[in-house]
Design an enzyme around this catalytic site. Structure first.
Site, short mmCIF file in Angstrom:
data_model
loop_
_atom_site.label_atom_id
_atom_site.label_comp_id
_atom_site.label_asym_id
_atom_site.label_seq_id
_atom_site.Cartn_x
_atom_site.Cartn_y
_atom_site.Cartn_z
N ASP A 99 -0.30 2.46 6.65
CA ASP A 99 0.64 3.05 7.62
C ASP A 99 0.66 4.58 7.59
O ASP A 99 1.33 5.20 8.41
CB ASP A 99 2.08 2.57 7.33
CG ASP A 99 2.26 1.09 7.65
OD1 ASP A 99 1.44 0.55 8.40
OD2 ASP A 99 3.24 0.51 7.15
N LYS B 236 9.16 4.56 10.26
CA LYS B 236 8.46 3.95 11.41
C LYS B 236 9.01 2.55 11.64
O LYS B 236 9.46 1.86 10.71
CB LYS B 236 6.94 3.91 11.20
CG LYS B 236 6.43 3.05 10.03
CD LYS B 236 6.17 1.60 10.36
CE LYS B 236 5.91 0.79 9.11
NZ LYS B 236 6.07 -0.62 9.18
O1 C5P Z 1 -2.55 -0.63 2.79
P1 C5P Z 1 -1.29 -0.93 2.01
O2 C5P Z 1 -1.41 -0.51 0.59
O3 C5P Z 1 -0.09 -0.41 2.70
O4 C5P Z 1 -1.13 -2.52 2.02
C1 C5P Z 1 -0.40 -3.22 1.05
C2 C5P Z 1 -0.89 -4.66 0.99
O5 C5P Z 1 -0.50 -5.35 2.17
C3 C5P Z 1 -2.39 -4.80 0.93
O6 C5P Z 1 -2.85 -4.78 -0.40
C4 C5P Z 1 -2.61 -6.16 1.58
O7 C5P Z 1 -2.39 -7.21 0.66
C5 C5P Z 1 -1.51 -6.23 2.61
N1 C5P Z 1 -1.98 -5.79 3.94
C6 C5P Z 1 -2.78 -6.64 4.67
N2 C5P Z 1 -3.21 -6.27 5.91
C7 C5P Z 1 -2.83 -5.09 6.44
C8 C5P Z 1 -2.00 -4.21 5.71
C9 C5P Z 1 -1.57 -4.60 4.46
O8 C5P Z 1 -3.13 -7.74 4.21
N3 C5P Z 1 -3.24 -4.75 7.65
#
Ligand code: C5P
Length: 284
Positions: free
Chosen positions: A136, A12
């Site tokens: 994502d 993506k």
């Molecule tokens: O949800 P995911 O595990 O992909 O996100 C990884 C990290 O990125 C989260 O733990 C967070 O610290 C940060 N993040 C965020 N805001 C988002 C997506 C991710 O702060 N919208």
């Protein structure tokens, strides 16, 4: 019932990524237009007698950090299926690059296991499980062109973006998403969001209007943290890219080219300069 299925897990690209602010739960409220790319991992998902196994090249993160592993685990916790699952990943999407490779693998694994075991989960239920695996992953389940909101997990489909030739290039350094968002908390400030303008341009199918608003509000933070990314951005722009912007939390940059020939030339120069480089286009 089939014993194995082959699935493509598409990378993506955030055509826009607006950070609206930090939320009470630590995540960041986003507004982003996401787009699927032709660049994809190939997965073969098969049933085994027990356990969860994820196999691939040396680039793959270990099981506990691997989103495809986590996806199958979440699906098993929620549905209680007993079969073993093996996911074999032929990796093409660069790892930890800002292109959602791990999320794409997770989404493909969820859909494949649902199909293989005839679990009958609706697309809504799958999307809820996907959001538990990563922000994502819900987009990767659906693909195409979509406006995502929340922490990235809520989406509404948009008219397809026109076919665009892109060069993806990165310096050889790793970026931790968490560190980028933390740096945004310290130095970043929300600007006027580009996503609503991109949505309007997509609705009009106005290519020039689209190109004008492509961008990523995490980019200033990443360019400041990693001068090599800033240098690569200048270089790509100097080779005639129409626009260069950061993919996700980086460190990959996307360079939009006027067409296939222009993209090939940028890719050739980028490779010769020693950058990891991919030539791809948006999936229409
Ligand atoms: O949800 P995911 O595990 O992909 O996100 C990884 C990290 O990125 C989260 O733990 C967070 O610290 C940060 N993040 C965020 N805001 C988002 C997506 C991710 O702060 N919208």
């Amino acid at each position: 019932m089939p014993e194995s299925v082959t699935a493509w897990a598409r990378a993506k690209l955030n055509l826009t990524l607006d950070v609206l602010g930090r939320r009470a739960d630590g995540y960041h409220e986003l507004l982003s237009v996401m787009q699927s790319l032709e660049l994809a991992d190939r997965l073969v998902v098969s049933l085994t007698s027990d356990g969860i196994e994820v196999a691939g090249g040396p680039d793959l993160p270990p099981p506990r950090e691997n989103l495809a592993y986590r996806a199958v685990e979440v699906l098993r916790e929620k549905t209680g299926f007993r079969a073993g699952v093996r996911v074999e990943i032929e990796k093409r999407i660069p790892v930890a690059a800002g292109l959602g490779g791990g999320s794409a693998d997770a989404a493909a694994a969820l859909a494949a296991v649902n199909h293989l075991l005839g679990l009958g989960l609706t697309s809504h239920r799958l999307a809820v499980l996907a959001a538990e695996v990563g922000s994502d992953v819900p987009f990767c389940l659906v693909g195409g062109t979509a406006l995502v909101t929340g922490r990235g997990e809520r989406l509404s489909l948009l008219p397809s973006a026109p076919s665009m030739w892109l060069v993806l290039a990165r310096p050889s350094l790793a970026v931790a998403t968490v560190a980028v968002y933390e740096a945004w908390d310290r130095h970043g400030r929300p600007g006027p969001p580009a996503s609503p303008r991109l949505v309007a341009a997509l609705n009009r199918q106005d290519f020039a209007g689209m190109v004008a608003v492509l961008g990523n509000q995490l980019e200033p933070v990443v360019l400041q943290l990693y001068p090599q990314v800033a240098a690569l951005k200048e270089t790509l722009a100097g080779w005639g890219a129409l626009k260069v912007w950061l993919c996700g939390s980086g460190p990959t940059l996307a360079a939009l080219a006027a067409g296939y020939e222009a993209a090939s030339e940028i890719a050739r120069r980028s490779e010769a300069a020693g950058y990891q480089t991919w030539l791809t286009r948006t999936l229409v």
